[in-house]
Design a protein around this motif. Structure first.
Motif, PDB file in Angstrom:
ATOM      1  N   ARG A 268      26.704  36.465  -2.697  1.00 17.97           N
ATOM      2  CA  ARG A 268      27.402  35.604  -1.976  1.00 17.97           C
ATOM      3  C   ARG A 268      27.049  35.494  -0.493  1.00 17.97           C
ATOM      4  O   ARG A 268      27.019  34.322  -0.203  1.00 17.97           O
ATOM      5  N   ASP A 269      26.469  36.341   0.142  1.00 17.32           N
ATOM      6  CA  ASP A 269      25.762  36.186   1.367  1.00 17.32           C
ATOM      7  C   ASP A 269      24.882  35.240   1.640  1.00 17.32           C
ATOM      8  O   ASP A 269      24.519  34.296   2.221  1.00 17.32           O
ATOM      9  N   LYS A 270      23.903  35.371   0.415  1.00 15.53           N
ATOM     10  CA  LYS A 270      22.813  34.357   0.265  1.00 15.53           C
ATOM     11  C   LYS A 270      23.457  32.872  -0.075  1.00 15.53           C
ATOM     12  O   LYS A 270      23.038  32.050   0.590  1.00 15.53           O
ATOM     13  N   THR A 271      24.564  32.775  -0.856  1.00 10.82           N
ATOM     14  CA  THR A 271      24.824  31.548  -1.271  1.00 10.82           C
ATOM     15  C   THR A 271      25.641  30.789   0.239  1.00 10.82           C
ATOM     16  O   THR A 271      25.467  29.575   0.530  1.00 10.82           O
ATOM     17  N   GLN A 272      26.412  31.834   1.199  1.00 10.12           N
ATOM     18  CA  GLN A 272      26.924  31.169   2.276  1.00 10.12           C
ATOM     19  C   GLN A 272      25.851  30.811   3.018  1.00 10.12           C
ATOM     20  O   GLN A 272      26.094  29.734   4.021  1.00 10.12           O
ATOM     21  N   SER A 273      24.755  31.570   3.205  1.00  8.72           N
ATOM     22  CA  SER A 273      23.725  30.976   4.314  1.00  8.72           C
ATOM     23  C   SER A 273      23.179  29.914   3.841  1.00  8.72           C
ATOM     24  O   SER A 273      22.572  28.834   4.748  1.00  8.72           O
ATOM     25  N   ARG A 274      23.020  29.580   2.428  1.00  6.56           N
ATOM     26  CA  ARG A 274      22.328  28.285   2.011  1.00  6.56           C
ATOM     27  C   ARG A 274      23.417  27.193   2.504  1.00  6.56           C
ATOM     28  O   ARG A 274      22.841  26.255   2.951  1.00  6.56           O
ATOM     29  N   LYS A 275      24.648  27.410   2.042  1.00  4.58           N
ATOM     30  CA  LYS A 275      25.554  26.458   2.478  1.00  4.58           C
ATOM     31  C   LYS A 275      25.677  26.045   4.015  1.00  4.58           C
ATOM     32  O   LYS A 275      25.731  24.900   4.279  1.00  4.58           O
ATOM     33  N   PHE A 276      25.567  27.119   4.852  1.00  7.71           N
ATOM     34  CA  PHE A 276      25.400  27.032   6.561  1.00  7.71           C
ATOM     35  C   PHE A 276      24.143  26.074   6.639  1.00  7.71           C
ATOM     36  O   PHE A 276      24.338  25.282   7.605  1.00  7.71           O
ATOM     37  N   THR A 277      22.996  26.540   6.249  1.00  7.55           N
ATOM     38  CA  THR A 277      21.792  25.869   6.403  1.00  7.55           C
ATOM     39  C   THR A 277      21.731  24.484   6.073  1.00  7.55           C
ATOM     40  O   THR A 277      21.404  23.585   6.858  1.00  7.55           O
ATOM     41  N   PHE A 278      22.430  24.026   4.697  1.00  9.59           N
ATOM     42  CA  PHE A 278      22.495  22.571   4.473  1.00  9.59           C
ATOM     43  C   PHE A 278      23.730  21.855   5.208  1.00  9.59           C
ATOM     44  O   PHE A 278      23.335  20.831   5.524  1.00  9.59           O
TER      45      PHE A 278
ATOM     46  N   SER B  22      24.172  22.431   8.389  1.00  9.46           N
ATOM     47  CA  SER B  22      23.429  22.242   9.747  1.00  9.46           C
ATOM     48  C   SER B  22      22.457  21.181   9.593  1.00  9.46           C
ATOM     49  O   SER B  22      22.329  20.303  10.672  1.00  9.46           O
ATOM     50  N   ALA B  23      21.676  21.167   8.608  1.00 10.67           N
ATOM     51  CA  ALA B  23      20.739  20.078   8.239  1.00 10.67           C
ATOM     52  C   ALA B  23      21.316  18.545   8.309  1.00 10.67           C
ATOM     53  O   ALA B  23      20.943  17.579   8.881  1.00 10.67           O
ATOM     54  N   VAL B  24      22.588  18.497   7.481  1.00  8.74           N
ATOM     55  CA  VAL B  24      23.198  17.189   7.250  1.00  8.74           C
ATOM     56  C   VAL B  24      23.649  16.964   8.705  1.00  8.74           C
ATOM     57  O   VAL B  24      23.741  15.750   9.005  1.00  8.74           O
ATOM     58  N   LEU B  25      24.380  18.079   9.386  1.00  5.35           N
ATOM     59  CA  LEU B  25      25.010  17.353  10.896  1.00  5.35           C
ATOM     60  C   LEU B  25      23.727  17.039  11.834  1.00  5.35           C
ATOM     61  O   LEU B  25      23.974  15.795  12.368  1.00  5.35           O
ATOM     62  N   ALA B  26      22.580  17.632  11.864  1.00  2.00           N
ATOM     63  CA  ALA B  26      21.408  17.161  12.432  1.00  2.00           C
ATOM     64  C   ALA B  26      20.895  15.753  12.154  1.00  2.00           C
ATOM     65  O   ALA B  26      20.832  14.879  12.930  1.00  2.00           O
ATOM     66  N   VAL B  27      20.873  15.470  10.926  1.00  2.00           N
ATOM     67  CA  VAL B  27      20.443  14.056  10.313  1.00  2.00           C
ATOM     68  C   VAL B  27      21.713  13.111  10.777  1.00  2.00           C
ATOM     69  O   VAL B  27      21.493  12.004  11.178  1.00  2.00           O
TER      70      VAL B  27
END
Length: 144
Positions: A81-91, A93-98
């Protein structure tokens, strides 16, 4: 005869094939003279010595093993679950930057000087952020 001395010094009696034998560390002549009751005691005592068993390992039951396996499965689920949440947060953040980059490109294109200045500031911020992350990772790797 040397084997018997080794056994008396704490060694094990090993036969030619490398297997441990059940011979006692005494001469055969002495063993013939020992009464059977004392011989049983000697045999019992000679096999009793060795590494002490772990007292905790003797008390572990099936319930303990089941509990350990259940806790391991729960921990594995938490990590997933932690790994999934980390991937969602990274995604996100990338969408926000773009999204910020596209927003700046679309709405500030007519004012080219302001657009270049904001892009430079964002690049400096990103570089500083990356450098800080790199230093942190380096320090953690070296144990400081």
């Amino acid at each position: 005869m040397n084997e018997n001395r080794d056994m008396a010094a704490g060694g094990r009696n090993v036969d030619d094939g490398g297997a441990e034998s059940s011979k006692l560390p005494l001469d055969d002549e002495v063993l013939k003279k020992v009464p059977p009751e004392i011989l049983k005691i000697i045999e019992h005592r000679s096999f009793k010595y060795g590494p002490a068993p772990n007292p905790v390992a003797e008390k572990i039951t099936e319930n303990h093993i089941t509990k350990i396996l259940d806790n391991t499965a729960e921990e594995s689920g938490r990590r997933a679950r932690d790994k999934t949440q980390s991937r969602k947060f990274t995604f996100a953040s990338a969408v926000l930057a773009v999204g910020v980059f596209v927003f700046l490109t679309v709405f500030l294109k007519p004012d080219r000087d302001l657009y270049v200045e904001i892009i430079q500031l964002l690049a400096i911020f990103a570089g500083g952020f990356g450098a800080g992350y790199g230093v942190k990772a380096y320090l953690e790797k070296n144990g400081e």
